[in-house]
Design an enzyme around this catalytic site. Structure first.
Site, mmCIF file in Angstrom:
data_model
loop_
_atom_site.group_PDB
_atom_site.id
_atom_site.type_symbol
_atom_site.label_atom_id
_atom_site.label_comp_id
_atom_site.label_asym_id
_atom_site.label_seq_id
_atom_site.Cartn_x
_atom_site.Cartn_y
_atom_site.Cartn_z
ATOM 1 N N ILE A 45 0.842 -1.206 0.000
ATOM 2 C CA ILE A 45 0.000 0.000 0.000
ATOM 3 C C ILE A 45 0.872 1.250 0.000
ATOM 4 O O ILE A 45 0.588 2.229 -0.701
ATOM 5 C CB ILE A 45 -0.955 -0.011 1.205
ATOM 6 C CG1 ILE A 45 -1.945 -1.173 1.086
ATOM 7 C CG2 ILE A 45 -1.715 1.317 1.310
ATOM 8 C CD1 ILE A 45 -2.861 -1.334 2.298
ATOM 9 N N ASP A 52 11.685 2.870 5.408
ATOM 10 C CA ASP A 52 11.295 1.467 5.291
ATOM 11 C C ASP A 52 12.475 0.593 5.691
ATOM 12 O O ASP A 52 13.612 0.856 5.293
ATOM 13 C CB ASP A 52 10.864 1.155 3.851
ATOM 14 C CG ASP A 52 10.009 -0.094 3.750
ATOM 15 O OD1 ASP A 52 10.490 -1.179 4.158
ATOM 16 O OD2 ASP A 52 8.875 0.001 3.263
ATOM 17 N N VAL A 59 12.279 -5.114 5.153
ATOM 18 C CA VAL A 59 11.979 -6.495 5.512
ATOM 19 C C VAL A 59 10.881 -7.032 4.587
ATOM 20 O O VAL A 59 10.974 -8.140 4.062
ATOM 21 C CB VAL A 59 11.550 -6.609 6.988
ATOM 22 C CG1 VAL A 59 11.033 -8.006 7.295
ATOM 23 C CG2 VAL A 59 12.720 -6.261 7.898
ATOM 24 N N LEU A 101 12.049 1.028 12.487
ATOM 25 C CA LEU A 101 11.441 1.956 13.434
ATOM 26 C C LEU A 101 11.713 1.581 14.883
ATOM 27 O O LEU A 101 11.564 2.419 15.779
ATOM 28 C CB LEU A 101 9.929 2.039 13.204
ATOM 29 C CG LEU A 101 9.482 2.621 11.855
ATOM 30 C CD1 LEU A 101 7.961 2.592 11.743
ATOM 31 C CD2 LEU A 101 10.004 4.036 11.655
ATOM 32 N N ASN A 155 6.347 -4.587 16.434
ATOM 33 C CA ASN A 155 6.366 -3.977 15.106
ATOM 34 C C ASN A 155 5.174 -3.066 14.848
ATOM 35 O O ASN A 155 5.264 -2.153 14.015
ATOM 36 C CB ASN A 155 6.424 -5.065 14.029
ATOM 37 C CG ASN A 155 7.782 -5.700 13.916
ATOM 38 O OD1 ASN A 155 8.803 -5.025 14.055
ATOM 39 N ND2 ASN A 155 7.825 -7.003 13.693
ATOM 40 N N TYR A 178 -3.184 -9.390 15.645
ATOM 41 C CA TYR A 178 -3.020 -8.280 14.706
ATOM 42 C C TYR A 178 -4.093 -7.211 14.916
ATOM 43 O O TYR A 178 -3.792 -6.019 15.033
ATOM 44 C CB TYR A 178 -3.082 -8.805 13.275
ATOM 45 C CG TYR A 178 -3.115 -7.729 12.223
ATOM 46 C CD1 TYR A 178 -1.965 -7.031 11.874
ATOM 47 C CD2 TYR A 178 -4.305 -7.405 11.567
ATOM 48 C CE1 TYR A 178 -1.996 -6.038 10.914
ATOM 49 C CE2 TYR A 178 -4.347 -6.416 10.605
ATOM 50 C CZ TYR A 178 -3.190 -5.732 10.277
ATOM 51 O OH TYR A 178 -3.232 -4.743 9.329
ATOM 52 N N ASN A 215 -10.219 -5.632 2.888
ATOM 53 C CA ASN A 215 -9.064 -6.279 2.259
ATOM 54 C C ASN A 215 -8.643 -5.467 1.037
ATOM 55 O O ASN A 215 -9.402 -5.362 0.069
ATOM 56 C CB ASN A 215 -9.404 -7.712 1.855
ATOM 57 C CG ASN A 215 -9.562 -8.621 3.052
ATOM 58 O OD1 ASN A 215 -9.136 -8.287 4.151
ATOM 59 N ND2 ASN A 215 -10.177 -9.767 2.858
#
Length: 308
Positions: A12, A31, A34, A55, A92, A142, A171
């Site tokens: 995205i 970024d 990964v 981060l 994360n 999540y 989605n």
């Protein structure tokens, strides 16, 4: 406008970078690479500042100086895998978000756009599910991590006089995706074009939206909504089930006589929400329209995945 995009080399994020560059914004991509891919942002490298950084480490914060807005997209997006690596997902997603908020505070950045998820609602009893639905009871690690991020963003915005826009996505599908049902099914059928394992009973039904339409919405809402904490669902106005997605992939790949092997049960994995469709009336009231159905979004994404 000077915009920071965390996770800007990912799925995205890279599409958002495309649109920001097209609209002549100055873009700084942060970024870890990964999950991000240089190929996703290669065409924009001459126009952007690229910072490879995690981060959870230090050094990237200095790039926030002078920025106008942060698009915080970097996260571990693996809903299914979050049960296996719960603390890693927390770090994360939640810890990384708090570190972004602290960098904003340190450098005086007063606007943040955050990508959340439909999974914050859990198994909603109201479908289509509006933004006002409660109580939010996530059933995946999540989803819980994203809801925690929403709460922290709301508190920082209220405390420090910022503006925040939070998007709860259906989605999102399309080119450059490296996980999810379409990617997985295409890879499985390339390995074995005669059979396809389908998790669950195939009747799981969800809303899908093309990534190009998604990033347009991400840029649109801050132009027309100005609350301290703005929160919106982004998705299509219908849904499509897993079996139909499998049929579309078989069709687009030109395969015949593929046997579908269902693993059984009403969901694909622990934490899977078998029925999801978001109400998007709030965004539509601002003048936005998804413009595309779930099935058409899926079909376009299949073609893009096959072509990659």
């Amino acid at each position: 406008m000077i915009c920071i995009v965390t996770g800007g080399a990912g799925f995205i994020g890279s599409h958002l970078v495309d649109l920001l560059v097209e609209n002549h914004h100055q873009v700084i991509v942060i970024d870890s690479m990964v999950a991000g891919r240089m190929a996703n942002i290669e065409k924009n490298l001459a126009e952007i500042t690229f910072v490879q950084a995690d981060l959870l480490e230090d050094g990237w914060q200095k790039h926030f100086a002078g920025a106008d807005r942060v698009y915080h997209i970097a996260a571990d997006p693996d809903v299914r895998g979050s049960a296996r690596k719960s603390f890693e997902v927390y770090e994360n997603n939640v810890t990384a978000t708090i570190r972004v908020l602290e960098a904003m505070k340190e450098h005086g950045v007063k606007e943040i756009v955050f990508t959340s998820t439909s999974t914050v609602y859990g198994e909603a009893s109201v479908i289509p599910t509006p933004e006002t639905y409660s109580p939010m009871i996530p059933i995946s690690i999540y989803g819980a991590s994203k809801l925690a991020c929403e709460a922290m963003i709301s508190s920082y915005a209220a405390t420090y006089g910022w503006k925040a826009w939070v998007y709860r996505f259906a989605n999102i599908v399309g080119a450059r995706s490296t996980h999810g049902i379409i990617y997985d099914f295409v890879q499985k059928l390339r390995a074995n074009p005669k059979e396809l394992e389908i998790l669950g009973d195939g009747r799981q039904s969800k809303s899908y939206l093309a990534v190009e339409n998604c990033v347009k919405a991400m840029i649109f809402a801050p132009e027309v909504s100005n609350d301290t904490f703005n929160f919106f669902n982004i998705g299509s106005e219908d849904w499509v089930n897993v079996k139909r997605i499998a049929e579309l992939i078989v069709e687009e790949m030109g395969l015949e006589n593929v046997k579908f092997n269902f693993t059984g049960g009403d969901r694909g994995w622990v934490g899977d929400v078998p029925l999801m469709r978001l109400g998007v009336d709030k965004m539509k009231s601002l003048g936005w329209d998804p413009e595309i159905t779930s099935e058409e979004s899926v079909r376009r994404a299949i073609r893009a995945t096959i072509a990659e």
